[in-house]
Scaffold this motif. Sequence first.
Motif, mmCIF file in Angstrom:
data_model
loop_
_atom_site.group_PDB
_atom_site.id
_atom_site.type_symbol
_atom_site.label_atom_id
_atom_site.label_comp_id
_atom_site.label_asym_id
_atom_site.label_seq_id
_atom_site.Cartn_x
_atom_site.Cartn_y
_atom_site.Cartn_z
ATOM 1 N N GLY A 199 4.072 -6.396 -10.427
ATOM 2 C CA GLY A 199 5.035 -5.980 -11.443
ATOM 3 C C GLY A 199 6.132 -5.074 -10.905
ATOM 4 O O GLY A 199 7.245 -5.082 -11.423
ATOM 5 N N HIS A 200 5.805 -4.236 -9.903
ATOM 6 C CA HIS A 200 6.746 -3.218 -9.411
ATOM 7 C C HIS A 200 7.293 -2.385 -10.563
ATOM 8 O O HIS A 200 8.480 -2.082 -10.619
ATOM 9 N N LEU A 201 6.433 -2.051 -11.482
ATOM 10 C CA LEU A 201 6.864 -1.298 -12.661
ATOM 11 C C LEU A 201 6.164 0.050 -12.769
ATOM 12 O O LEU A 201 6.737 1.012 -13.262
ATOM 13 N N VAL A 202 4.899 0.113 -12.367
ATOM 14 C CA VAL A 202 4.172 1.382 -12.396
ATOM 15 C C VAL A 202 3.498 1.569 -11.035
ATOM 16 O O VAL A 202 3.128 0.585 -10.386
ATOM 17 N N GLN A 203 3.389 2.805 -10.623
ATOM 18 C CA GLN A 203 2.712 3.100 -9.352
ATOM 19 C C GLN A 203 1.735 4.243 -9.567
ATOM 20 O O GLN A 203 2.122 5.282 -10.101
ATOM 21 N N ALA B 34 -20.697 6.517 4.455
ATOM 22 C CA ALA B 34 -20.290 5.666 5.575
ATOM 23 C C ALA B 34 -20.452 4.213 5.141
ATOM 24 O O ALA B 34 -21.466 3.844 4.540
ATOM 25 N N ILE B 35 -19.437 3.410 5.400
ATOM 26 C CA ILE B 35 -19.561 1.982 5.090
ATOM 27 C C ILE B 35 -19.261 1.176 6.349
ATOM 28 O O ILE B 35 -18.650 1.688 7.283
ATOM 29 N N GLU B 36 -19.694 -0.069 6.309
ATOM 30 C CA GLU B 36 -19.438 -0.910 7.484
ATOM 31 C C GLU B 36 -17.971 -1.331 7.551
ATOM 32 O O GLU B 36 -17.429 -1.559 8.614
ATOM 33 N N GLY B 37 -17.355 -1.441 6.379
ATOM 34 C CA GLY B 37 -15.912 -1.722 6.348
ATOM 35 C C GLY B 37 -15.128 -0.471 6.699
ATOM 36 O O GLY B 37 -15.658 0.442 7.320
ATOM 37 N N GLU B 38 -13.859 -0.440 6.264
ATOM 38 C CA GLU B 38 -13.010 0.702 6.658
ATOM 39 C C GLU B 38 -12.602 1.500 5.433
ATOM 40 O O GLU B 38 -12.564 0.982 4.325
ATOM 41 N N VAL B 39 -12.255 2.750 5.695
ATOM 42 C CA VAL B 39 -11.630 3.558 4.641
ATOM 43 C C VAL B 39 -10.301 4.052 5.197
ATOM 44 O O VAL B 39 -10.248 4.558 6.320
ATOM 45 N N ALA B 40 -9.245 3.858 4.425
ATOM 46 C CA ALA B 40 -7.916 4.270 4.900
ATOM 47 C C ALA B 40 -7.307 5.267 3.925
ATOM 48 O O ALA B 40 -7.462 5.128 2.704
ATOM 49 N N THR B 41 -6.644 6.267 4.487
ATOM 50 C CA THR B 41 -5.916 7.221 3.626
ATOM 51 C C THR B 41 -4.484 7.395 4.112
ATOM 52 O O THR B 41 -3.774 8.267 3.632
ATOM 53 N N ASP B 42 -4.090 6.549 5.056
ATOM 54 C CA ASP B 42 -2.721 6.680 5.576
ATOM 55 C C ASP B 42 -1.718 6.279 4.488
ATOM 56 O O ASP B 42 -2.050 5.549 3.545
ATOM 57 N N ASP B 43 -0.512 6.764 4.648
ATOM 58 C CA ASP B 43 0.483 6.589 3.603
ATOM 59 C C ASP B 43 0.749 5.107 3.294
ATOM 60 O O ASP B 43 0.861 4.723 2.133
ATOM 61 N N SER C 48 -1.219 2.485 3.567
ATOM 62 C CA SER C 48 -2.316 1.854 2.804
ATOM 63 C C SER C 48 -2.316 2.330 1.355
ATOM 64 O O SER C 48 -2.485 1.540 0.417
ATOM 65 N N VAL C 49 -2.121 3.642 1.188
ATOM 66 C CA VAL C 49 -2.137 4.211 -0.166
ATOM 67 C C VAL C 49 -0.933 3.695 -0.968
ATOM 68 O O VAL C 49 -1.069 3.294 -2.131
ATOM 69 N N ALA C 50 0.224 3.648 -0.325
ATOM 70 C CA ALA C 50 1.430 3.172 -1.026
ATOM 71 C C ALA C 50 1.268 1.701 -1.416
ATOM 72 O O ALA C 50 1.661 1.289 -2.510
ATOM 73 N N LEU D 179 -6.454 8.160 -3.737
ATOM 74 C CA LEU D 179 -6.601 9.058 -2.583
ATOM 75 C C LEU D 179 -7.066 8.280 -1.366
ATOM 76 O O LEU D 179 -6.820 8.682 -0.241
ATOM 77 N N ALA D 180 -7.779 7.170 -1.608
ATOM 78 C CA ALA D 180 -8.285 6.390 -0.472
ATOM 79 C C ALA D 180 -8.341 4.913 -0.832
ATOM 80 O O ALA D 180 -8.465 4.542 -2.001
ATOM 81 N N VAL D 181 -8.233 4.104 0.194
ATOM 82 C CA VAL D 181 -8.401 2.657 0.038
ATOM 83 C C VAL D 181 -9.580 2.249 0.909
ATOM 84 O O VAL D 181 -9.569 2.480 2.122
ATOM 85 N N ALA D 182 -10.610 1.705 0.275
ATOM 86 C CA ALA D 182 -11.783 1.260 1.045
ATOM 87 C C ALA D 182 -11.713 -0.246 1.183
ATOM 88 O O ALA D 182 -11.332 -0.945 0.240
ATOM 89 N N ARG D 183 -12.055 -0.729 2.367
ATOM 90 C CA ARG D 183 -12.066 -2.182 2.593
ATOM 91 C C ARG D 183 -13.492 -2.598 2.885
ATOM 92 O O ARG D 183 -13.938 -2.607 4.040
ATOM 93 N N PRO D 184 -14.257 -2.899 1.849
ATOM 94 C CA PRO D 184 -15.673 -3.199 2.041
ATOM 95 C C PRO D 184 -15.885 -4.436 2.908
ATOM 96 O O PRO D 184 -15.127 -5.402 2.815
ATOM 97 N N ALA D 185 -16.934 -4.381 3.727
ATOM 98 C CA ALA D 185 -17.270 -5.536 4.575
ATOM 99 C C ALA D 185 -18.284 -6.425 3.863
ATOM 100 O O ALA D 185 -18.438 -7.591 4.197
ATOM 101 N N HIS D 186 -19.028 -5.869 2.913
ATOM 102 C CA HIS D 186 -19.986 -6.658 2.143
ATOM 103 C C HIS D 186 -20.320 -5.932 0.839
ATOM 104 O O HIS D 186 -19.838 -4.803 0.616
#
Length: 456
Positions: A32-36, A12-21, A23-25, A40-47
């Motif tokens: 570069g828009h050359l490699v993708q 559990a973090i104070e920031g957020e964790v996102a797995t929606d399409d 955020s992941v995309a 599995l998840a994007v975490a947005r740390p608060a500290h």
Amino acid sequence: MAQPFQLAELPAIEGEVATDDASVAHAAQDWGHLVQARPLAVARPAHAADVASIVAYASQRAIPVAARGAGHSPFGQSQAEGGIVLDMTGLSRVHAGNGNEITMDAGACWRQVLAATLPRGLTPAVLTDYLDLTVGGTLAVGGIGGASHHHGTQTDIVTALEVVTGTGELVRCSPEVESELFDAVRAGLGQCGIVTRATIRLRPAKQRVRRWTLYYDELDAFLEDQRAVVRDGRFDHVQGQPVADSEPGRWRYLLEAATYFSLPDRPDEDELLGELSFDRETAESQDLTYHAFLDRMAEGEERLRAEGDWFRPHPWLNLFLPDDEVESVVADTLAETAGADLGDTGLILLYPVRRDRLATPLLRVPATDLVWLFAILRTGAAYDPSGAWRMIELNTALYERVKVLGGTLYPASTLPMTTKDWRDHFGDDWQTLEVAKHVYDPAGVLTPGQRVFTAR
Ligand SMILES: Cc1cc2nc3c(=O)[nH]c(=O)nc-3n(C[C@H](O)[C@H](O)[C@H](O)COP(=O)(O)OP(=O)(O)OC[C@H]3O[C@@H](n4cnc5c(N)ncnc54)[C@H](O)[C@@H]3O)c2cc1C
């Protein structure tokens, strides 16, 4: 091998964790828009403690994890396939400054830093041409600009860092304390730690800037004048640009030189431009506020966004050339460069930096007293992936040519690199980096998109 992880297992973090399409995309894309590579998840740390928890978790399970600042690297450097991307932009506080220093969270962009220092009459000594890059993102590569011939790179003006190592430990480091970590992190491509906070040295800021644009018809005269002004340090800012002429195959050369001043003082133009051999008919000058000068890319950004070129592929290549090879490499490269190799809004930068001003161990530069940043900033066409990959092949061919002449890579670049290439790149410092990687990131989870230790 990385174990697939369940979101519910993440600490559990104070920031957020996102797995929606969306955020992941977003985290799978970059400038570069050359490699993708999809995490599995994007975490947005608060500290910083959030960064530490996520990295400790990832390290115990061998899950790749990468910090992402503004996502302006061109070739997947901030991506983490099947892992976790730490979106650092929420960690962006600029802290109250002290004397001639300021401390900020690593997700702050340089625009925010400047907004905090200018009211105190102070400025970072070196800024990149574009202010919306994050502190952590540029410290991972170096951070070079038109004032670098005086003050080095942004990694040279850092006095202390707070870093989460690859085991999730939060460590403060500086030239005096934990200096191995300090040296492994500055221009260390995110391999040994994630910077959560940085302290940099500031300088007094002047109020105004006079900027000259001086044109040359001949490459040798352009290079010679740049050498002279960088050696004697008469300008505060020096950058050069070869510019394609309307006559096909012909190039002109633009020297952008600037002097900072505060009224009632004014720059002495005769003394500054005196013996330089630019074309006096076409020279221009302009007075700007200091902030407007630093933010000079804003207008171009707005136009490129409106026209769509901002969102196109950017197979950018940044090299450092040794002084004794610059003329022949640049002349040959320009002779071989057609408009389609750069793209409609592509551009080339060419300016020297004094090597005695560069003191970051992992920033690799040629051995000559002056080293030249040679940046080939290509823009690919929309819907033409094969054209963009052809540009990458041009990058590879140029890098191979330059490497044997003693040139080096500035790794904010689009260049497929093998581990052997990285070993050659770091040269004598490879072993130090390898040892640091084992010490600070024993599970090898940090910043896989740089492919320093994961390429073959
Ligand atoms: C329009 C434009 C102008 C530019 N101008 C300049 C210039 O004038 N001078 C110059 O030197 N460069 C310039 N660059 C290149 C740029 O400095 C680098 O690509 C830089 O790494 C991008 O910063 P970012 O915040 O977008 O980082 P990202 O692209 O998000 O990340 C870059 C790398 O740094 C790592 N990273 C990010 N944050 C951290 C952190 N907190 N701790 C550890 N590692 C981290 C990432 O994992 C990734 O490997 C420019 C790029 C663009 C697109």
